[in-house]
Design an enzyme around this catalytic site. Sequence first.
Site, short mmCIF file in Angstrom:
data_model
loop_
_atom_site.label_atom_id
_atom_site.label_comp_id
_atom_site.label_asym_id
_atom_site.label_seq_id
_atom_site.Cartn_x
_atom_site.Cartn_y
_atom_site.Cartn_z
N ASP A 38 -56.38 33.48 -39.35
CA ASP A 38 -56.15 33.05 -40.67
C ASP A 38 -55.34 31.90 -40.97
O ASP A 38 -55.36 31.02 -41.75
CB ASP A 38 -55.56 34.25 -41.58
CG ASP A 38 -54.22 34.78 -40.85
OD1 ASP A 38 -54.04 34.42 -39.88
OD2 ASP A 38 -53.69 35.44 -41.74
N ASP A 173 -53.13 39.03 -44.82
CA ASP A 173 -52.79 40.25 -45.34
C ASP A 173 -52.28 40.49 -46.51
O ASP A 173 -52.59 41.66 -47.18
CB ASP A 173 -50.96 40.52 -44.42
CG ASP A 173 -51.28 40.39 -42.95
OD1 ASP A 173 -52.65 40.49 -42.36
OD2 ASP A 173 -50.34 40.37 -42.10
#
Length: 383
Positions: A38, A173
Amino acid sequence: MKNPLIENISKAFIDTFKQDPILVFSPGRINVIGEHTDYNDGFVFPAAIDQGIAAAIQKSETNTCIAHAYDLNDSYEFSLDNITPLQNGGWRNYVIGVVAEIQKKGITVPAFNIVFGGNIPEGAGLSSSAALENSVVFGLNELFKLGLTKSEMILVSQQAEHNFAGVRCGIMDQYASMFGQKDHALLLDCRTQEATPFFIDLHDYQLLLVNTNVKHDLSEAAYNDRRQVCETVSKHLKIDALRDATEADLLKIKSKLTEDDYQKALYVIQENNRALEAVDAMKANELERLGALLFASHDGLQNQYHVSCPELDFLVDFAKNNENIIGARMMGGGFGGCTINMVKKSALETVQKTISKIYKEAFNKDCSFYNVNLSEGTHLVQI
């Protein structure tokens, strides 16, 4: 259906502050595949789960704020002026960090009180911190009509993590926790922050999380170190992020890198490809292929990226040799937390009993199990 967690948090708020609060639930997340991609602008495949953080929040009748961590029975009173990170602040930094990051946008945050608690353990790799951050920003946005979009809110949460918790996390997240959809995983492009939901049907299999119940202290420093390696290699390649690199590109500059850094960058490139391949496997209903990708992901995390630990490796090795498990890997930042496993539903009880026994024998400690269901993202709740 009654939710004991939300009821307890609501009651605690009313007992303490004698007001009716607004209630927010913000889920934790799993990540099917795509670990440490990410912050390299890559692809991830997360999903919100039905465990997370519940928060009760309401306007304060004084000039200061009180935040109460229900599970820890710990309170913190703070002023809204000149908020700075606390040394060893723990959970407090997530709460005040969100407030400070909203203020940086030129938005006034009036005084408020908040009580929060959760049913995901800290350090399990299920993103309790992102769930907490999202519950605070979402709750404040609702309470004070701040006009933030969900996309703006997750950036506030991410910046709180960077600037107050000291972890330079990517956006996965916060995104998965905020935008999750029931029964779906999200193929998230971390560069564009656009996600494609995929309905998840594992047929005869169930996702089982096994928590090692260990969290090694070097995780934050090691996380930031690996991010630095990725950024350095990207500069060598004259690209914005490793998402733009191929294995052939990396090979061309191998002589400029240590073997260790080469392997870390190679892992990221390969894992990014695995995340995309996992979507193809899901579309084609090829669960064994998906499972093989999970095992390959763990191998890279263990032997190339070096973010695993003996407890995680032990659980994945067991999975590899068990006919009822078709895929497993460590999940999250690493150095502890959970493995995610694709386990035959008919064998769930047997598998858990066996793992409990052999894990206790190997490490003289217990592991924990979570059968997770995929859930909607951060939202208001009513009792």
